[in-house]
Design an enzyme around this catalytic site. Sequence first.
Site, PDB file in Angstrom:
ATOM      1  N   HIS A 188       0.797  -1.234   0.000  1.00  0.00           N
ATOM      2  CA  HIS A 188       0.000   0.000   0.000  1.00  0.00           C
ATOM      3  C   HIS A 188       0.829   1.285   0.000  1.00  0.00           C
ATOM      4  CE1 HIS A 188       0.829  -0.234   4.350  1.00  0.00           C
ATOM      5  NE2 HIS A 188       0.741   1.070   4.306  1.00  0.00           N
TER       6      HIS A 188
HETATM    7  C1  UD1 Z   1      -2.021   5.705   5.439  1.00  0.00           C
HETATM    8  C2  UD1 Z   1      -0.763   6.257   6.083  1.00  0.00           C
HETATM    9  C3  UD1 Z   1       0.336   5.223   6.070  1.00  0.00           C
HETATM   10  C4  UD1 Z   1      -0.113   3.905   6.652  1.00  0.00           C
HETATM   11  C5  UD1 Z   1      -1.411   3.459   5.991  1.00  0.00           C
HETATM   12  C6  UD1 Z   1      -1.934   2.239   6.711  1.00  0.00           C
HETATM   13  C7  UD1 Z   1      -0.397   8.673   5.803  1.00  0.00           C
HETATM   14  C8  UD1 Z   1       0.382   9.696   5.087  1.00  0.00           C
HETATM   15  N1  UD1 Z   1      -0.277   7.417   5.352  1.00  0.00           N
HETATM   16  O1  UD1 Z   1      -1.732   5.450   4.078  1.00  0.00           O
HETATM   17  O2  UD1 Z   1       1.422   5.698   6.849  1.00  0.00           O
HETATM   18  O3  UD1 Z   1       0.877   2.951   6.444  1.00  0.00           O
HETATM   19  O4  UD1 Z   1      -2.380   4.497   6.093  1.00  0.00           O
HETATM   20  O5  UD1 Z   1      -2.860   1.535   5.970  1.00  0.00           O
HETATM   21  O6  UD1 Z   1      -1.095   8.981   6.723  1.00  0.00           O
HETATM   22  N2  UD1 Z   1      -9.097   4.591   1.172  1.00  0.00           N
HETATM   23  C9  UD1 Z   1     -10.387   4.142   1.092  1.00  0.00           C
HETATM   24  N3  UD1 Z   1     -10.981   3.727   2.246  1.00  0.00           N
HETATM   25  C10 UD1 Z   1     -10.356   3.745   3.460  1.00  0.00           C
HETATM   26  C11 UD1 Z   1      -9.046   4.207   3.514  1.00  0.00           C
HETATM   27  C12 UD1 Z   1      -8.423   4.637   2.371  1.00  0.00           C
HETATM   28  O7  UD1 Z   1     -10.991   4.125   0.046  1.00  0.00           O
HETATM   29  O8  UD1 Z   1     -10.959   3.319   4.465  1.00  0.00           O
HETATM   30  C13 UD1 Z   1      -8.442   5.027  -0.085  1.00  0.00           C
HETATM   31  C14 UD1 Z   1      -8.808   6.431  -0.498  1.00  0.00           C
HETATM   32  O9  UD1 Z   1      -8.825   6.482  -1.886  1.00  0.00           O
HETATM   33  C15 UD1 Z   1      -7.633   7.241  -0.017  1.00  0.00           C
HETATM   34  C16 UD1 Z   1      -6.470   6.259  -0.230  1.00  0.00           C
HETATM   35  O10 UD1 Z   1      -7.034   4.992   0.067  1.00  0.00           O
HETATM   36  O11 UD1 Z   1      -7.497   8.434  -0.710  1.00  0.00           O
HETATM   37  C17 UD1 Z   1      -5.270   6.479   0.625  1.00  0.00           C
HETATM   38  O12 UD1 Z   1      -5.650   6.590   1.990  1.00  0.00           O
HETATM   39  P1  UD1 Z   1      -4.756   7.470   2.989  1.00  0.00           P
HETATM   40  O13 UD1 Z   1      -5.307   7.344   4.350  1.00  0.00           O
HETATM   41  O14 UD1 Z   1      -4.574   8.831   2.427  1.00  0.00           O
HETATM   42  O15 UD1 Z   1      -3.332   6.811   2.873  1.00  0.00           O
HETATM   43  P2  UD1 Z   1      -2.892   5.301   3.030  1.00  0.00           P
HETATM   44  O16 UD1 Z   1      -2.262   4.888   1.776  1.00  0.00           O
HETATM   45  O17 UD1 Z   1      -4.021   4.497   3.551  1.00  0.00           O
HETATM   46  N1  UDP Z   2      -3.944  -5.711   8.772  1.00  0.00           N
HETATM   47  C1  UDP Z   2      -5.214  -6.262   8.913  1.00  0.00           C
HETATM   48  N2  UDP Z   2      -5.882  -6.680   7.810  1.00  0.00           N
HETATM   49  C2  UDP Z   2      -5.371  -6.595   6.556  1.00  0.00           C
HETATM   50  C3  UDP Z   2      -4.067  -6.019   6.417  1.00  0.00           C
HETATM   51  C4  UDP Z   2      -3.399  -5.588   7.539  1.00  0.00           C
HETATM   52  O1  UDP Z   2      -5.710  -6.389  10.029  1.00  0.00           O
HETATM   53  O2  UDP Z   2      -6.038  -6.992   5.603  1.00  0.00           O
HETATM   54  C5  UDP Z   2      -3.244  -5.266   9.971  1.00  0.00           C
HETATM   55  C6  UDP Z   2      -1.859  -5.836  10.125  1.00  0.00           C
HETATM   56  O3  UDP Z   2      -1.907  -7.135  10.649  1.00  0.00           O
HETATM   57  C7  UDP Z   2      -1.223  -4.817  11.058  1.00  0.00           C
HETATM   58  C8  UDP Z   2      -1.852  -3.513  10.591  1.00  0.00           C
HETATM   59  O4  UDP Z   2      -3.032  -3.867   9.879  1.00  0.00           O
HETATM   60  O5  UDP Z   2      -1.615  -5.054  12.403  1.00  0.00           O
HETATM   61  C9  UDP Z   2      -0.871  -2.814   9.694  1.00  0.00           C
HETATM   62  O6  UDP Z   2      -1.471  -1.801   9.021  1.00  0.00           O
HETATM   63  P1  UDP Z   2      -0.978  -1.268   7.610  1.00  0.00           P
HETATM   64  O7  UDP Z   2      -0.161  -2.282   6.909  1.00  0.00           O
HETATM   65  O8  UDP Z   2      -2.189  -0.762   6.932  1.00  0.00           O
HETATM   66  O9  UDP Z   2      -0.118   0.005   8.025  1.00  0.00           O
HETATM   67  P2  UDP Z   2       1.416   0.221   8.396  1.00  0.00           P
HETATM   68  O10 UDP Z   2       1.762  -0.716   9.493  1.00  0.00           O
HETATM   69  O11 UDP Z   2       2.207   0.009   7.145  1.00  0.00           O
HETATM   70  O12 UDP Z   2       1.478   1.651   8.793  1.00  0.00           O
END
Ligand code: UD1
Ligand code: UDP
Length: 359
Positions: free
Chosen positions: A206
């Site tokens: 991601h």
């Molecule tokens: C964010 C965090 C990242 C973390 C990740 C965990 C920042 C800068 N990044 O990245 O550090 O590792 O979360 O998963 O804060 N979206 C949906 N539904 C949701 C969530 C996201 O549709 O419930 C889609 C939307 O299009 C959104 C995109 O995902 O614009 C990105 O979401 P965003 O929260 O901006 O960043 P992540 O890539 O999720």
């Molecule tokens: N995770 C989850 N379901 C999924 C993918 C990830 O519960 O389908 C959990 C994972 O086990 C960990 C957390 O989400 O506990 C990590 O989140 P993510 O990878 O989104 O963010 P990051 O750690 O990179 O910030």
Amino acid sequence: MKLLTVIGARPQFVKAATVSRVLREIPEVSEILVHTGQHHDGNMSDIFFEQMDIPRPDYHLGVAGGGHGQMTGRMLEQLEILMLKENPDWVLVYGDTNSTLAGALAAVKLNLPLAHVEAGLRSYNLGMPEEVNRVMTDRVSKLLFCPTEQSVRNLEAEGFVTLGIEILKVGDVMFDATEFYRAKASEPAIPSDLDPGRPFILATIHRAENTDDDMRLKKIVKGLEQVHQQIPVLLSLHPRTRKKFSEMKIKPGFHTIDPVGYLEMLWLLERCNLVVTDSGGLQKEACFYRKGCITLRQETEWTELVETGVNRLVDVAAAEIFPAIKEMLNQDMNFETDLYGDGKASFRIVQRLLAQDNS
Ligand code: UD1
Ligand code: UDP
């Protein structure tokens, strides 16, 4: 004591769950839980509250999407109003997302004492939004809860000791969570042609650096497709990646599933043979479950995993991914480490917050 916690993204629900549980056991503490709304799909948010028994947020800001500045700014505006209203003794933030930074800025601008859980992590790559968020948050905190020895050393090297900021190594709250919820792991719905009794690889992708760059993303898909010819790959599809796949019309030749809840993820971690990811949290969880991890990034904040040989940073080219996986599957690895503490990080955090010296 009144504490205001700001969370908003999937990893923060996991990190806050055990701390919040400990806080609830103490009658004289009240925790005001603020959900920024950054992650909002049912399987990215609600499911964690339900499965991990996190209380319903007191406030939900409904802020998601947009540019980094816009998202952070919209959160900041609402958080300031809330913090003025609640006037907490501590503001508590977790990790490195935009929700973390917004919570930190709102607190410090109001002169409210700020505590940061998972402090001191560094990739030394300011091109990552997360690195900006964690550096800024650490700098304006009063109290830094570090998960590892390395994170303490990072802060020392940056001169934090001379800044009068308190640094405490407490262990990793994600390890606490794994220990607490491990026994509750629950079987997810997986593709019917995947046999979880046979070897398979659990993957997540991601990171902006992998998903925003079309060439990189294509290479990752190609690499995983090649692996899948030999050993099945199951990718939990983050909404960001799902969106990119759809825009680029990518139909991966391996198994994909919608994001699963935490308990289902633990079930998959228990059964997989190896993890391939760019997630921060999953790199550690692979180690907690004694599984090797291939990290599709150029650097990691969790350097101790690479040093002990249970994690390997691998370029995204197909020619690199497949041999690295094969090598790791046949390699003896030493998981006998206590790098992430003893499962009591949350207790230590709460103990220190209760000492209430926030002057
Ligand atoms: C964010 C965090 C990242 C973390 C990740 C965990 C920042 C800068 N990044 O990245 O550090 O590792 O979360 O998963 O804060 N979206 C949906 N539904 C949701 C969530 C996201 O549709 O419930 C889609 C939307 O299009 C959104 C995109 O995902 O614009 C990105 O979401 P965003 O929260 O901006 O960043 P992540 O890539 O999720
Ligand atoms: N995770 C989850 N379901 C999924 C993918 C990830 O519960 O389908 C959990 C994972 O086990 C960990 C957390 O989400 O506990 C990590 O989140 P993510 O990878 O989104 O963010 P990051 O750690 O990179 O910030």
